[in-house]
Write an enzyme that holds these catalytic residues in place. Structure first.
Site, PDB file in Angstrom:
ATOM      1  N   CYS A 155       3.094  -7.686   6.178  1.00  0.00           N
ATOM      2  CA  CYS A 155       2.846  -8.759   7.137  1.00  0.00           C
ATOM      3  C   CYS A 155       1.605  -9.555   6.719  1.00  0.00           C
ATOM      4  O   CYS A 155       0.576  -8.978   6.393  1.00  0.00           O
ATOM      5  CB  CYS A 155       2.641  -8.271   8.565  1.00  0.00           C
ATOM      6  SG  CYS A 155       4.022  -7.352   9.227  1.00  0.00           S
ATOM      7  N   ARG A 165       3.456 -10.862   1.296  1.00  0.00           N
ATOM      8  CA  ARG A 165       3.167  -9.666   2.103  1.00  0.00           C
ATOM      9  C   ARG A 165       4.325  -9.293   3.015  1.00  0.00           C
ATOM     10  O   ARG A 165       4.335  -8.228   3.612  1.00  0.00           O
ATOM     11  CB  ARG A 165       1.930  -9.910   2.965  1.00  0.00           C
ATOM     12  CG  ARG A 165       0.656  -9.985   2.181  1.00  0.00           C
ATOM     13  CD  ARG A 165      -0.513  -9.993   3.127  1.00  0.00           C
ATOM     14  NE  ARG A 165      -0.650  -8.722   3.804  1.00  0.00           N
ATOM     15  CZ  ARG A 165      -1.467  -7.752   3.438  1.00  0.00           C
ATOM     16  NH1 ARG A 165      -2.244  -7.933   2.414  1.00  0.00           N
ATOM     17  NH2 ARG A 165      -1.524  -6.627   4.099  1.00  0.00           N
ATOM     18  N   TRP A 178       6.993  -8.345   7.889  1.00  0.00           N
ATOM     19  CA  TRP A 178       7.781  -7.317   7.213  1.00  0.00           C
ATOM     20  C   TRP A 178       8.146  -6.337   8.320  1.00  0.00           C
ATOM     21  O   TRP A 178       7.280  -5.647   8.862  1.00  0.00           O
ATOM     22  CB  TRP A 178       6.951  -6.635   6.125  1.00  0.00           C
ATOM     23  CG  TRP A 178       7.750  -5.651   5.320  1.00  0.00           C
ATOM     24  CD1 TRP A 178       8.519  -5.926   4.221  1.00  0.00           C
ATOM     25  CD2 TRP A 178       7.845  -4.237   5.534  1.00  0.00           C
ATOM     26  NE1 TRP A 178       9.098  -4.766   3.757  1.00  0.00           N
ATOM     27  CE2 TRP A 178       8.703  -3.722   4.536  1.00  0.00           C
ATOM     28  CE3 TRP A 178       7.304  -3.357   6.464  1.00  0.00           C
ATOM     29  CZ2 TRP A 178       9.026  -2.362   4.448  1.00  0.00           C
ATOM     30  CZ3 TRP A 178       7.620  -2.009   6.382  1.00  0.00           C
ATOM     31  CH2 TRP A 178       8.472  -1.520   5.383  1.00  0.00           C
ATOM     32  N   ASN A 207      -0.413  -6.809  12.243  1.00  0.00           N
ATOM     33  CA  ASN A 207       0.016  -6.110  11.036  1.00  0.00           C
ATOM     34  C   ASN A 207      -0.310  -4.646  11.265  1.00  0.00           C
ATOM     35  O   ASN A 207      -1.441  -4.317  11.605  1.00  0.00           O
ATOM     36  CB  ASN A 207      -0.759  -6.673   9.834  1.00  0.00           C
ATOM     37  CG  ASN A 207      -0.452  -5.933   8.542  1.00  0.00           C
ATOM     38  OD1 ASN A 207       0.495  -5.159   8.480  1.00  0.00           O
ATOM     39  ND2 ASN A 207      -1.253  -6.191   7.522  1.00  0.00           N
ATOM     40  N   GLY A 208       0.675  -3.758  11.104  1.00  0.00           N
ATOM     41  CA  GLY A 208       0.431  -2.331  11.332  1.00  0.00           C
ATOM     42  C   GLY A 208       1.479  -1.758  12.266  1.00  0.00           C
ATOM     43  O   GLY A 208       2.525  -2.379  12.491  1.00  0.00           O
ATOM     44  N   GLU A 231       7.998   4.015 -14.705  1.00  0.00           N
ATOM     45  CA  GLU A 231       7.626   2.645 -14.358  1.00  0.00           C
ATOM     46  C   GLU A 231       8.742   1.666 -14.741  1.00  0.00           C
ATOM     47  O   GLU A 231       9.053   0.743 -13.987  1.00  0.00           O
ATOM     48  CB  GLU A 231       6.296   2.288 -15.056  1.00  0.00           C
ATOM     49  CG  GLU A 231       5.796   0.880 -14.847  1.00  0.00           C
ATOM     50  CD  GLU A 231       5.536   0.499 -13.380  1.00  0.00           C
ATOM     51  OE1 GLU A 231       5.628   1.353 -12.501  1.00  0.00           O
ATOM     52  OE2 GLU A 231       5.287  -0.696 -13.146  1.00  0.00           O
ATOM     53  N   LYS A 248      10.609  -0.705 -12.037  1.00  0.00           N
ATOM     54  CA  LYS A 248      10.645  -2.177 -12.160  1.00  0.00           C
ATOM     55  C   LYS A 248      12.084  -2.665 -12.076  1.00  0.00           C
ATOM     56  O   LYS A 248      12.387  -3.623 -11.389  1.00  0.00           O
ATOM     57  CB  LYS A 248      10.045  -2.644 -13.501  1.00  0.00           C
ATOM     58  CG  LYS A 248       8.556  -2.602 -13.658  1.00  0.00           C
ATOM     59  CD  LYS A 248       7.784  -3.626 -12.869  1.00  0.00           C
ATOM     60  CE  LYS A 248       7.415  -3.114 -11.519  1.00  0.00           C
ATOM     61  NZ  LYS A 248       6.195  -2.390 -11.376  1.00  0.00           N
ATOM     62  N   GLU A 277      13.603  -2.113  -8.379  1.00  0.00           N
ATOM     63  CA  GLU A 277      13.056  -2.903  -7.264  1.00  0.00           C
ATOM     64  C   GLU A 277      13.380  -4.392  -7.389  1.00  0.00           C
ATOM     65  O   GLU A 277      13.413  -5.104  -6.401  1.00  0.00           O
ATOM     66  CB  GLU A 277      11.553  -2.673  -7.096  1.00  0.00           C
ATOM     67  CG  GLU A 277      10.685  -3.280  -8.164  1.00  0.00           C
ATOM     68  CD  GLU A 277       9.191  -3.102  -7.899  1.00  0.00           C
ATOM     69  OE1 GLU A 277       8.766  -3.196  -6.750  1.00  0.00           O
ATOM     70  OE2 GLU A 277       8.451  -2.864  -8.878  1.00  0.00           O
ATOM     71  N   HIS A 320      18.992  19.096 -18.281  1.00  0.00           N
ATOM     72  CA  HIS A 320      18.969  20.050 -17.165  1.00  0.00           C
ATOM     73  C   HIS A 320      19.740  19.509 -15.960  1.00  0.00           C
ATOM     74  O   HIS A 320      19.577  20.003 -14.855  1.00  0.00           O
ATOM     75  CB  HIS A 320      17.521  20.382 -16.782  1.00  0.00           C
ATOM     76  CG  HIS A 320      16.786  21.057 -17.896  1.00  0.00           C
ATOM     77  ND1 HIS A 320      16.917  22.405 -18.166  1.00  0.00           N
ATOM     78  CD2 HIS A 320      15.964  20.565 -18.847  1.00  0.00           C
ATOM     79  CE1 HIS A 320      16.183  22.711 -19.230  1.00  0.00           C
ATOM     80  NE2 HIS A 320      15.592  21.604 -19.660  1.00  0.00           N
ATOM     81  N   LYS A 338       4.289  -6.799  -0.697  1.00  0.00           N
ATOM     82  CA  LYS A 338       3.322  -6.511  -1.749  1.00  0.00           C
ATOM     83  C   LYS A 338       2.425  -5.323  -1.416  1.00  0.00           C
ATOM     84  O   LYS A 338       2.169  -4.471  -2.243  1.00  0.00           O
ATOM     85  CB  LYS A 338       2.473  -7.761  -1.994  1.00  0.00           C
ATOM     86  CG  LYS A 338       1.407  -7.601  -3.062  1.00  0.00           C
ATOM     87  CD  LYS A 338       2.054  -7.415  -4.413  1.00  0.00           C
ATOM     88  CE  LYS A 338       1.029  -7.262  -5.531  1.00  0.00           C
ATOM     89  NZ  LYS A 338       1.675  -6.689  -6.728  1.00  0.00           N
TER      90      LYS A 338
END
Ligand code: M6R
Length: 616
Positions: free
Chosen positions: A2, A27, A78, A104-105, A489, A493, A496, A512, A611
C-alpha cells in the site's frame, strides 16, 4: 504494501496526490483513491474518489472534477482484508463526524472492535479492517469535550493491535492532517509552507529533500504552520530530521521501457557505487564505516545468523557460504518469518544480520526485534537510507544502489551480494586471510561491474533464446555451492514475473525426487560456471539430458566442453567462484524479464505482488 501520500499546503492537493500515487504504485496496485477537503467551502466537506485497478483509472475518474482543496490524502492498495472492490478501496470514511482515513498495515483485532462499534449503532459498508479504525476514531471524536482529531486518533490507536501507517483528515478540522505509524513506514517531507506525508521518499523527493522520520507509536499533527509529534499516550517527542538522498532522475525511467529493465542495466553503475571507497587493495582491508565501531564484536563473534525474505534471503544464503569459506565464521541463514516464531537460541557472541532492500519488511523487522530482545548484536544490510531497519539495528552497511522501483529485485540482489562479499573479506582479513589473498579478491571484486557490462551485451541473444522456450510451463533451476542460491533466485524471478512454474534447488537434490518432473523438452537451467563442483554439475546435466530435459547452461567463457552437453549456453566472464553469483544471476534476470514480456505481463507490477511486504 500500500502506498500512502498526504498533502497540506497552498497548492491544489488533487494533482499532487495523484502524482505521488503514481510514484508509489509499485507498493500496491489493486485500487486507488483520494480524499480532499476544501477549507474555503462552508461547511467544509470531504471530496472522495476511488477506482479499482491502476492509478490511471483513478485519474480518469477525476477528469472534469473541480476540486480546489489544498489538503488531502491518497492511497494505492494491496488488498489484505476484503476483495479488490471500489468499496474496499481507501480512503475509508466514518458514518458520523466526517472523517477519512488511509492505512497501510493490518489491524489484527478489527473483528472485536467491529462488534463493539456495531453494538454502538455504526453501520459498516466494507469488509476491511481499515474501516473499523476509521469508525473507531469517529466514535471517540468529541471536540466539544477536548477530544479533537489528534486526541481521537491517539485514543483509537491505544485500542488497536497490529501494524499501521495512517493519515487521517476530518471535515470539522479542515486544516489538519494527523498521521501515525507502528510497524509500517511513514515519513513527513518538510517543504516551504507545505508538508507531504508518504510511505516512501519517492513521493516526497520531487517537492523537498528534508524529511522527518516517525518511530513506532508516534503520532504527528500537521497544519500549514507546523507540526507537533507525540506518542499515542500524548507524550511529546522530538522527531529526527534527515536529508533524503535520492535524486529525481533516479526514480524516472530515463529512456528505458520498464524499471526492471533499467535496474538490470544500471547494475554496473550501481555496483561501482556500492564498492566506491570501500576497497583498499594495499593491505587487503575493506573499509566499511558503518560497522567499523563493531569490528571487534564481529571478529570475535561465535556465529552469525542471517535473516531475510525472498530475494534478500538468497543473498543471505550466499553470505552463509562466503562467511564460512572466506572468514571461517560459523553462519546460519534463516527465513526471518521462521526465526521470529521458533524460540531461537541467541547465545553470547551471536550476531544477527538482516538483509533487506526496503529495510521495512515486516517479518525481517520483527525477527530483528526478537534478536535484539535476546541480546544479539544486530546488523543491517539495507538499501533504503533512514528506513526502519537502518535506524533500529546497532550498525550496518548501505547498499548504495539507488532506489529500486521494479517489484522484482535485481540491482538490490547484486548490491547485497557485493556488500556481503565485502563483509566476508572484512571478517576474513581480520581472522585468517592473508593480505595477498584479500587483495586479490578485492581486485576481482572491483572488476565485477565491467564483467556485468559484458553479460548485459548478450541481452539480445538471451531474449531470442528465452522466446524459444517461453511456452513451457515448468522449469528447473539447478546450481551447487555458492550458486545454489542463484538457482533459487533464477526460479523466483521467472515465476514472479512470467507466472511460469519454476523450482530452484541444489543440483544434487534433483535425483532425490524432482527428477521425476523431467519430461521431453522441459527447460532445466544449470549454473555450470567453472568452480570446485563443475564436474559434479556436468554429471547432473547428463542425468537431465538422458531423461529428455532441455539444458540451458550458464557457463564460463572459454569452456569448450559445455557446448557438447548443453543445448544452449550463456557465457559469463571468468571470475573466482566465491564472487561468481554477481555474474551468474544476470543472465537469469534477463531471461525472466523477456519471459514476462513474451507472455504479455506487466514486468514492473506482477500480479498479486507489491514491492515492500510490510504485513506478516
Ligand atoms: O525489501 P526486502 O529486501 O526486505 O524484501 C524482501 C522480499 O520481499 C523481496 O526480496 C522479494 O522477494 C523480491 N521483490 C522478489 O523479487
Amino acid at each position: 504494501m500500500c502506498g500512502i501520500v498526504a498533502y497540506i499546503g497552498t497548492r491544489p492537493a488533487r494533482s499532487l496526490l495523484v502524482e505521488g500515487l503514481k510514484r508509489l504504485e509499485y507498493r500496491g496496485y489493486d485500487s486507488a483513491g483520494v480524499a480532499v477537503i476544501d477549507a474555503k467551502n462552508s461547511p467544509a466537506k470531504i471530496q472522495l474518489a476511488k477506482a479499482v485497478g491502476r492509478v490511471s483509472n483513478l485519474e480518469k475518474r477525476l477528469e472534469g472534477t473541480t476540486w480546489n482543496g489544498t489538503m488531502g490524502i491518497g492511497h494505492t492498495r494491496w488488498a489484505t482484508h476484503g476483495g479488490v472492490t471500489e468499496a474496499n478501496a481507501h480512503p475509508h470514511t466514518d458514518d458520523g463526524v466526517g472523517i477519512a482515513l488511509i492505512h497501510n498495515g493490518i489491524i489484527e483485532n478489527y473483528a472485536v472492535l467491529r462488534t463493539y462499534l456495531e453494538q454502538k449503532g455504526h453501520t459498516f459498508v466494507t469488509d476491511t479492517d481499515t474501516e473499523v479504525l476509521t469508525m473507531l476514531i469517529g466514535e471517540l471524536y468529541d471536540a466539544a469535550n477536548g477530544v479533537d482529531l489528534e486526541a481521537a486518533v491517539q485514543a483509537a490507536l491505544r485500542e488497536v493491535t497490529g501494524a499501521y501507517a495512517i493519515c487521517v483528515i476530518c471535515k470539522e478540522e479542515p486544516d489538519v492532517i494527523v498521521a501515525a505509524r507502528k510497524g509500517s513506514p511513514l515519513i513527513v517531507g518538510i517543504g516551504n509552507g507545505e508538508y507531504i506525508v508518504a510511505s516512501d521518499p519517492q513521493a516526497i523527493i520531487a517537492h523537498t529533500a528534508q524529511a522527518m522520520t516517525l518511530d513506532d507509536y508516534n503520532v504527528v499533527k500537521i497544519t500549514r504552520d507546523g507540526f507537533r509529534t507525540s506518542t499515542i499516550d500524548n507524550v511529546e517527542v522530538t522527531p529526527q530530521v534527515l536529508q533524503l538522498e535520492s535524486e529525481l532522475d533516479e526514480i524516472d525511467l530515463g529512456g528505458y521501457e520498464h524499471y526492471m529493465q533499467k535496474e538490470i542495466f544500471e547494475q554496473p553503475a550501481a555496483l561501482r557505487n556500492t564498492l566506491r571507497g570501500r576497497l583498499d587493495m594495499k593491505d587487503g582491508r575493506v573499509v566499511l564505516g558503518g560497522v567499523s565501531a563493531f569490528a571487534k564484536d564481529l571478529v570475535r563473534a561465535r556465529r552469525i545468523i542471517m535473516i531475510a525474505q525472498g530475494t534478500a534471503l538468497h543473498s543471505a544464503m550466499i553470505a552463509e557460504y562466503l562467511f564460512e569459506d572466506l572468514a571461517r565464521m560459523p553462519t546460519e541463514c534463516e527465513y526471518a518469518s521462521e526465526f521470529r516464531y521458533r524460540n531461537p537460541i541467541v547465545d553470547d557472541g551471536t550476531v544477527v544480520m538482516a538483509v533487506s532492500q526496503s529495510g521495512e519488511t515486516a517479518d525481517t523487522l520483527a525477527a530483528l526485534h526478537e534478536a535484539r530482545d535476546r541480546g544479539a548484536l544486530t546488523l543491517g544490510v539495507v538499501n533504503v537510507v533512514g528506513s526502519t531497519m537502518a535506524r533500529e539495528t546497532d550498525a550496518g552497511v548501505y547498499l548504495r544502489v539507488g532506489p529500486e522501483i521494479g517489484v522484482a529485485s535485481t540491482k538490490a540482489f547484486t548490491g547485497q551480494v557485493a556488500v556481503l562479499s565485502m563483509l566476508s573479506l572484512f571478517l576474513g582479513r581480520r581472522r585468517l586471510m592473508s593480505p595477498q589473498t584479500a587483495s586479490e579478491l578485492q581486485t576481482e571484486l572491483a572488476m565485477i561491474p565491467d564483467k556485468i557490462e559484458q553479460i548485459l551485451a548478450l541481452a539480445p541473444e538471451i531474449k531470442a533464446m528465452t522466446e524459444r522456450y517461453v511456452q513451457h510451463d515448468n522449469w528447473l533451476f539447478l546450481g551447487r555451492g555458492v550458486n545454489y542460491p542463484v538457482a533459487l533466485e533464477g526460479a523466483l524471478k521467472l515465476k514472479e514475473l512470467s507466472y511460469i512454474h519454476a523450482e530452484g534447488m541444489p543440483a544434487a537434490e534433483m535425483k532425490h525426487g524432482p527428477i521425476a518432473l523431467i519430461t521431453e523438452g522441459m527447460p532445466a537451467v544449470f549454473i555450470a560456471n567453472k568452480g570446485a563442483q563443475y564436474e559434479k554439475v556436468l554429471s547432473n546435466i547428463a542425468e537431465t539430458r538422458s531423461r529428455g530435459g532441455h539444458v540451458i547452461a550458464v557457463a564460463t567463457e572459454g569452456d569448450k566442453h559445455i557446448r557438447s552437453v548443453a543445448e544452449d549456453v550463456l557465457f559469463i566472464p571468468e571470475c573466482p567462484e566465491p564472487l561468481s553469483p554477481m555474474l551468474t544471476v544476470v543472465p537469469l534476470q534477463i531471461m525472466a524479464y523477456y519471459a514476462a514480456l513474451a507472455r504479455g505481463h506487466d514486468v514492473d507490477k506482477p500480479r498479486n505482488l507489491a514491492k515492500s511486504v510490510t504485513v506478516e
